[in-house]
Structures are given as structure tokens and as C-alpha cells.
Design an enzyme around this catalytic site. Structure first.
Site: not given
Ligand code: NJP
Length: 223
Positions: A135, A147
Site C-alpha cells: 500500500s 494498518y
Molecule cells: O478490499 P476488499 P480490497 N481469509 O475488502 C479477503 C489492499 N489495499 O480489494 O474472506 C481469506 O474488497 C476478503 O474475502 P472474504 C488491502 O489492504 C487496498 O481493497 O470473502 N480471505 C476479500 O476478498 C488488501 O490487502 C486499498 O471476506 C480474506 C479481500 O480479502 C488488498 O488491497 C489500498 C480474509 C478484501 O477485499 C485487497 O483489498 C491499498 C481471510 N481471513 C491497499 N480476510 C484500497 N482499497 O484503497 C479478508 O493501498 N479476506
């Protein structure tokens, strides 16, 4: 033979967009997240190149098993996109919630290590690639952001893993976006980076010839 990518956090946002873009570019994609229904819907949309694997990345045996299933289904593992991540509801240190920190660090830090540990033996065979979602918050100092500190870990670890993997021709890339319009936020962010923009960057990194190790791609919104 098509190459195979496993994606964590594939049920929404950046991970889901990357699954579609990578499949479009000819990769087999294994989709991991906890939301089985969303993964099944995405796999159905992508077609034969996709395999949905419900998995909580904080359970070491589940991510190890997901990697094994991916290799059995597609014959090899050529790349990992360790993208699952989470934030906290209560920002800052003084007002922060230590239990939330614990859970976030498990996903953003330890689960990335679990995925790397389980995947490296396979990536060594394919001279493959490990891509991590860092990030902007892992390159800058943000007031009280725990974070952000987890993403500083990712930034440091990605470089260290790149040095370990280069010994056998492997590569490691960190993707460092600013704000992306995903369900990470409660409100839409239409003017910010789109998940497809990040997906394009991941596919770019994955498609380079073996002589080019893309170590980092930093993307900022342009509004
Ligand atoms: O967010 P979101 P993003 N086991 O909430 C999964 C980084 N980032 O695409 O398990 C397995 O749509 C969750 O799936 P589910 C951010 O830190 C973002 O933006 O079904 N999976 C979902 O598919 C992250 O590293 C921004 O709930 C788990 C996914 O994670 C990455 O981008 C800016 C889980 C999250 O999808 C993807 O985030 C930046 C588990 N225990 C970096 N816990 C931004 N959006 O602005 C969660 O610099 N997931």
C-alpha cells in the site's frame, strides 16, 4: 501449457478484478477467500480456467491445502497473489482496539508468510513469482496507523523475499496502490484507482520475461 496463479482475497475488489484480468491473459486462476458463494459465482463467470477454494488465510493448514489443490487441479503453481487484507474500524493507537490489531496483523502479516512458506517449494519448481498487495500506507507515515505499519511489513518482506527467490530465478513483486474503489470502504470512491487498474499492474508484473524482475509497482489516484 497455461500457467497457474492462486489469488487470496479473490472474492471482491482487487483480487476479483485480478482473477478476471489474469484469466483473460491466459492464466488458470485459483480463487481463495472465506466467501464461498462469491468465489463460486466468480469462477462460474470466468469458466474452466477458474477454481474456487473457500479458505481462511489465517488458518495455515487451509492455505497450504488450497495450494495443494491448485497444483493437483492445474498441474503446477507459477504465481501467487497474496492480496487478502483487512483494516480496522477504530483508527489510531490511543483509540485503537488491540483485538482488532491482532486480527488484522494475522491477515495482513502472518497469512502472507503462511502463503509464502507453503508456496515456495512449488514456485521453486516453476521459477515462479510471488506478488503481494502492499500500500501507499506502507511507504508513507500516516498518523497512528497500525494498518499502515502492517503494509510497511509487507514492503520490507517483499524485498527480502525477492532476494531469497532470486537465488533460484524466482521473483517477488509488491503492488502499492493509494486509495482503490473497493468494498474495503463503506462508500464508493468513483474518482479513485479502480480495481481493474491494480489488476492491470499485477498482470503486467506477471507477464514480464524472465530477465525482468518487477520489484514494485506504485499506483496513485489521479483526481
Ligand atoms: O478490499 P476488499 P480490497 N481469509 O475488502 C479477503 C489492499 N489495499 O480489494 O474472506 C481469506 O474488497 C476478503 O474475502 P472474504 C488491502 O489492504 C487496498 O481493497 O470473502 N480471505 C476479500 O476478498 C488488501 O490487502 C486499498 O471476506 C480474506 C479481500 O480479502 C488488498 O488491497 C489500498 C480474509 C478484501 O477485499 C485487497 O483489498 C491499498 C481471510 N481471513 C491497499 N480476510 C484500497 N482499497 O484503497 C479478508 O493501498 N479476506
Amino acid at each position: 501449457m497455461a500457467r497457474t496463479l492462486i489469488i487470496t482475497g479473490a472474492s471482491s475488489g482487487i483480487g476479483a478484478a485480478t482473477a478476471k484480468a489474469a484469466a483473460e491473459a491466459g492464466w488458470n486462476v485459483a480463487l481463495c477467500a472465506r466467501s464461498a458463494d462469491k468465489l463460486e459465482a466468480l469462477a462460474a463467470e470466468i469458466g474452466d480456467r477458474a477454481l474456487a477454494i473457500a479458505c481462511d488465510v489465517t488458518h495455515r493448514e487451509q492455505i497450504a491445502d488450497a495450494i495443494k489443490r491448485t497444483v493437483s487441479a492445474f498441474g503446477s503453481l507459477d504465481a501467487v497473489f497474496a492480496n487478502a487484507g483487512t483494516g480496522v474500524a477504530k483508527p489510531g493507537v490511543e483509540q485503537g482496539d488491540p483485538q482488532e490489531w491482532h486480527d488484522m496483523i494475522h491477515v495482513n502479516v502472518l497469512a502472507v508468510l503462511y502463503a509464502a512458506h507453503a508456496a515456495i517449494p512449488h514456485l521453486r519448481k516453476s521459477k515462479g513469482q510471488f506478488v503481494i498487495t502492499g500500500s501507499k500506507a506502507g511507504r508513507d507515515h500516516l498518523k497512528g496507523s497500525v494498518y499502515g505499519a502492517t503494509k510497511w511489513f509487507v514492503q520490507g518482506f517483499a524485498g527480502n523475499l525477492a532476494e531469497e527467490m532470486r537465488e533460484w530465478g524466482g521473483r517477488c513483486t509488491v503492488i502499492t496502490p493509494g486509495m482503490v474503489d473497493t468494498p474495503f470502504f463503506d462508500e464508493p470512491k468513483p474518482g479513485k484507482i479502480q480495481p481493474e487498474d491494480v489488476a492491470n499492474a499485477v498482470v503486467y508484473a506477471l507477464q514480464q520475461p524472465a530477465t525482468a524482475a518487477v520489484r514494485e509497482i506504485h499506483i496513485m489516484p489521479n483526481d
